[in-house]
Motif scaffolding. Structure first.
Motif, PDB file in Angstrom:
ATOM      1  N   ASN A 259       0.478  64.236  78.465  1.00  0.00           N
ATOM      2  CA  ASN A 259       1.290  64.187  78.225  1.00  0.00           C
ATOM      3  C   ASN A 259       3.073  64.323  77.264  1.00  0.00           C
ATOM      4  O   ASN A 259       3.384  63.738  76.615  1.00  0.00           O
ATOM      5  CB  ASN A 259       1.138  62.443  78.059  1.00  0.00           C
ATOM      6  N   SER A 260       2.633  65.831  76.261  1.00  0.00           N
ATOM      7  CA  SER A 260       3.559  66.268  75.394  1.00  0.00           C
ATOM      8  C   SER A 260       4.356  66.882  76.490  1.00  0.00           C
ATOM      9  O   SER A 260       4.285  67.115  77.843  1.00  0.00           O
ATOM     10  CB  SER A 260       2.998  67.507  74.850  1.00  0.00           C
TER      11      SER A 260
ATOM     12  N   GLY B 102       1.569  63.177  74.231  1.00  0.00           N
ATOM     13  CA  GLY B 102       2.913  61.940  74.020  1.00  0.00           C
ATOM     14  C   GLY B 102       4.052  62.788  73.586  1.00  0.00           C
ATOM     15  O   GLY B 102       4.690  62.353  73.270  1.00  0.00           O
TER      16      GLY B 102
ATOM     17  N   LYS C 227       6.729  64.885  71.965  1.00  0.00           N
ATOM     18  CA  LYS C 227       8.423  65.837  72.420  1.00  0.00           C
ATOM     19  C   LYS C 227       9.157  66.610  71.685  1.00  0.00           C
ATOM     20  O   LYS C 227       9.488  66.202  70.625  1.00  0.00           O
ATOM     21  CB  LYS C 227       9.339  64.683  73.305  1.00  0.00           C
TER      22      LYS C 227
ATOM     23  N   ALA D 229       1.094  62.485  67.547  1.00  0.00           N
ATOM     24  CA  ALA D 229       0.824  62.185  68.776  1.00  0.00           C
ATOM     25  C   ALA D 229       2.260  61.159  68.459  1.00  0.00           C
ATOM     26  O   ALA D 229       2.510  60.960  67.747  1.00  0.00           O
ATOM     27  CB  ALA D 229      -0.012  61.022  68.948  1.00  0.00           C
ATOM     28  N   ASN D 230       2.629  61.362  69.538  1.00  0.00           N
ATOM     29  CA  ASN D 230       4.035  60.863  69.837  1.00  0.00           C
ATOM     30  C   ASN D 230       5.052  61.079  69.301  1.00  0.00           C
ATOM     31  O   ASN D 230       6.632  60.056  69.229  1.00  0.00           O
ATOM     32  CB  ASN D 230       3.693  59.244  70.490  1.00  0.00           C
ATOM     33  N   SER D 231       5.173  61.999  68.403  1.00  0.00           N
ATOM     34  CA  SER D 231       6.290  62.197  67.350  1.00  0.00           C
ATOM     35  C   SER D 231       6.977  62.702  68.457  1.00  0.00           C
ATOM     36  O   SER D 231       7.148  63.560  69.408  1.00  0.00           O
ATOM     37  CB  SER D 231       5.873  63.509  66.258  1.00  0.00           C
TER      38      SER D 231
END
Length: 89
Positions: free
Chosen positions: A20-21, A46, A48, A63-65
């Motif tokens: 999910n990146s 995750g 971006k 993660a999610n950064s």
């Protein structure tokens, strides 16, 4: 896998990109629109990484950064927007 990699992205050796990146563009640039990853970069799940930015060697992206600016070598970044953090070994 769910990984989005833009067409002008370059990825160095020994990189790990988790699910999910996104290595994508921001929509503002015409020619070089996507990021360049150095060697030994880890992109957390995750995360971006957006725009024509340079990610240095041995960088860890949490993660999610959301990374919108260049990142120098040997740095760990986390958050939205991403910030450098000190990590002790």
């Amino acid at each position: 896998m769910g990984i989005v990699i833009g067409e002008t992205t370059t990825i160095g050796d020994n990189c790990t990109i988790y699910h999910n990146s996104t290595l994508g563009g921001t929509g503002k640039d015409k020619y070089k629109r996507h990021p360049d990853l150095g060697n030994n970069v880890m992109v957390g799940a995750g995360a971006k990484v957006l725009g024509p930015i340079k990610i240095g060697n041995n960088v860890k992206i949490g993660a999610n950064s959301v990374v919108l600016k260049d990142v120098k070598d040997n740095v760990t970044v986390v958050g939205i927007p991403s910030l450098e953090v000190n990590v002790t070994k």
